[in-house]
Enzyme design. Structure first.
Site: not given
Length: 506
Positions: A262, A301
Site C-alpha cells: 500500500e 496516504c
C-alpha cells in the site's frame, strides 16, 4: 484537558530508557549491541533508545516465527478468534495509555488517537476474529462421480513492514488478518515511530503464544531490507512510499514472494456547484471535508491534498475554507482541544517546507499559511507547520507529487468531464472524494475515477469491513475487509473421485 508529559510524575505513561526487540516471546538485545535515539516530534527531544537491528536479528526472529508456525497454524479457528478478541479487550482497557504513547511517538493530536486510531485498532482485531470464525471453503459436485472442495490454509511466515503515520492502526491492519489466518509474523516498525508497537507488546504479549508475533526494530535500509530480501518468508506486506514499495517488490520478486503493498497517493477532493444550493449542515460538512486534508497533519496516504472546485463556486468556497482554516487550533498534541499536532520528524518537516517553497517558486498562489508554526516553552523544539493552501494548476509539482503534510493544492474545473480528467491525471490511484447533492453525478464520478476507494459526501472513514487499496502506483492488493484473509492464505483444492472403475487409458 491536557495530558501530562510522559515520564513526568503525574503521567500514566513512563517510557523505558532502552527498548529491545521482541522475539520468541522475549525481549532480546540486538546482536550488534547498537541502539538508535528515538525523538518525540512534540518537542524534538530524545526520550528513549531503540534496538538497531541487523540481518542477524531478523534471522533470530524468523527462527522464532518458523518454530511457532506448526502449532499456531493448526490452532483451531475458534481459539485464534478468541485470542484476537482478548487482544482487542486488552487494548481497549489500555486505550488511554496507548493513545498517549502514540501521540508522543508520532506527534498526532491525542483527540485523534483517542477517538480514531485506537478504536479502529480494536475494531480490526474484533472484525477479523469474526471473519475467521465464519470463513468457509467452497464445495461442489462436478459430476455424479466427482466431488471437489477448497481449503484455505495459512500461507506461512509473514514479513510485515509498518509505516510511521498510523503505527498501531497499520500494525493492526496487517497483524489481525495474518494471525486470524494462522500465520506467524516478523514485523518491522518504522524507525521514526518504533515505540508504540513495543509498548503494545508489553501489554498483550502474554496473550499470544511465543514466536507468533516478533518485532524487530531498526532502519529500513538494514533490518527492513534484510526482511524484504529474506528467502524464509512466505509473504511480504508493506505500507510506505511508492519509491520504497518499488524496491520492496523487486526484492520479493527475486524470491517469488507474494506481496501486498500500500503506497502513496495524491487524492482529489471534488466539489460540484450544487453544494451551495442551500446554506445548511450539508454545506458545512462539505467545508469540513476539505479540511480533512489536515487530519493527522496531512500525513495520510489518502490525504485529499488536491481540491478540485467548480469555477462557479470558487470564490464562495475559498472564502469559507479560509474562514475555517483560520480557526484551527494547532499546538500541544497532548491537549484534547488541539486539532493539528507536529510532523513526525525533522526530515519530514524539512521535506514539507521544501515543497511549500517549490509551490511558491513555480508560481502557485499562496492563499494561507506556508510557513512553520513555532510553538513556545517545552514545545519550541517540535516540528509544527501552519496549514497551507495554494491555488494553481494540476501540472505543478505540488499537485502531482505526494507531500505528506498539511498542504492543499486547489484548482478549478468547468464541467464534470474536466473534473474527471483532472482527478485521474495522476500516477496515483488510492483515494478520492466527491461532494454533490446529485446522486447521478455521484455515481458517475465514483464509477469513473481510477482509485481504489471513492468517498461520496464523506472522507477519511476507514471501517474494518470496507476493502482498502490502490490503483496504478498506489499499491497492489487489499487490506481490511474479509477478502484480506485471502492474501494470508493458500487455497488448496481437493478433488475426490468415488468411481471404482479405471479410466481405461493405459
Amino acid at each position: 484537558m491536557i495530558y501530562p508529559i510522559p515520564n513526568s510524575e503525574t503521567s500514566t505513561v513512563h517510557f523505558k530508557d532502552v527498548y529491545d526487540n521482541y522475539i520468541g516471546g522475549q525481549w532480546m538485545k540486538p546482536h550488534s549491541g547498537e541502539y538508535f535515539s528515538n525523538t518525540s516530534p512534540v518537542n524534538g527531544l530524545v526520550f528513549c533508545r531503540v534496538a538497531r537491528s541487523s540481518s542477524q536479528d531478523v534471522e533470530l526472529a524468523l527462527d522464532a516465527a518458523h518454530n511457532a508456525l506448526e502449532s499456531w497454524s493448526t490452532t483451531s479457528a475458534v481459539e485464534r478468534s478468541n485470542i484476537l478478541l482478548r487482544i482487542a479487550d486488552r487494548i481497549e482497557s489500555n486505550l488511554e495509555t496507548l493513545a498517549i504513547v502514540e501521540s508522543w511517538d508520532n506527534g498526532k493530536p491525542i483527540r485523534e488517537t483517542l477517538a480514531a486510531d485506537l478504536p479502529l485498532t480494536i475494531d480490526h482485531f474484533r472484525y477479523f476474529a469474526a471473519c475467521i470464525r465464519s470463513q468457509e471453503g467452497a464445495a461442489s459436485e462436478l459430476d455424479s462421480r466427482t466431488l471437489t472442495y477448497h481449503l484455505p490454509e495459512p500461507i506461512g511466515v509473514v514479513g510485515q513492514i509498518i509505516p510511521w503515520n498510523f503505527p498501531l492502526l497499520m500494525a493492526a491492519w496487517k497483524l489481525a488478518p495474518a494471525l486470524a489466518a494462522g500465520c506467524t509474523v516478523v514485523l518491522k516498525p518504522a524507525e521514526q515511530t518504533p515505540v508504540s508497537i513495543l509498548f503494545l507488546m508489553e501489554i498483550i504479549g502474554d496473550l499470544i503464544p511465543a514466536g507468533v508475533i516478533n518485532v524487530v526494530n531498526g532502519f529500513g535500509s538494514e533490518a527492513g531490507n534484510a526482511l524484504a530480501t529474506s528467502q524464509r518468508i512466505d509473504k511480504l506486506a508493506f505500507t510506505g512510499s511508492t519509491e520504497i514499495g518499488n524496491h520492496i517488490l523487486k526484492c520479493a520478486a527475486d524470491n517469488l514472494i507474494p506481496s501486498t503493498i500500500e503506497l502513496g497517493g495524491k487524492s482529489p477532493n471534488i466539489y460540484f456547484p450544487d453544494i451551495f444550493s442551500h446554506e445548511d449542515q450539508y454545506l458545512d460538512k462539505c467545508i469540513e471535508g476539505a479540511l480533512l486534508a489536515f487530519f493527522n497533519q496531512g500525513e495520510v496516504c489518502t490525504c485529499p491534498s488536491r481540491i478540485l472546485v467548480h469555477e462557479s463556486i470558487y470564490e464562495k468556497f475559498i472564502a469559507k475554507i479560509i474562514e475555517r482554516v483560520a480557526l484551527i487550533k494547532q499546538g500541544n498534541p497532548l491537549d484534547t482541544e488541539t486539532q493539528i499536532g507536529a510532523q513526525v520528524s525533522k526530515e519530514q518537516y524539512d521535506k514539507i517546507l521544501g515543497y511549500i517553497q517549490i509551490g511558491k517558486d513555480e508560481g502557485a498562489e499562496l492563499i494561507f499559511g506556508g510557513h512553520p508554526n513555532n510553538q513556545e516553552n517545552y514545545l519550541s523544539g517540535g516540528y509544527y507547520i501552519k496549514p497551507t493552501l495554494f491555488f494553481g494548476h494540476n501540472q505543478m509539482h505540488i499537485f502531482q507529487e505526494e507531500i505528506f503534510g498539511p498542504v492543499i493544492a486547489i484548482t478549478k474545473f468547468k464541467d464534470e468531464i474536466e473534473a474527471l480528467h483532472l482527478a485521474n491525471d495522476t500516477v496515483y490511484g488510492l483515494g478520492a472524494g466527491v461532494w454533490t447533492r446529485d446522486i447521478n453525478i455521484a455515481h458517475r464520478m465514483a464509477k469513473n475515477i481510477k482509485a481504489g476507494r471513492v468517498w461520496v459526501n464523506c472522507y477519511h472513514a476507514y471501517p474494518a469491513h470496507a476493502a482498502f487499496g490502490g490503483y496504478k502506483k498506489s499499491g497492489i492488493g487489499r487490506e481490511t475487509h474479509k477478502l484480506t484473509l485471502s492474501h494470508y492464505q493458500n487455497i488448496k483444492n481437493v478433488l475426490i473421485s468415488h468411481e471404482i472403475h479405471p479410466l481405461g487409458l493405459f
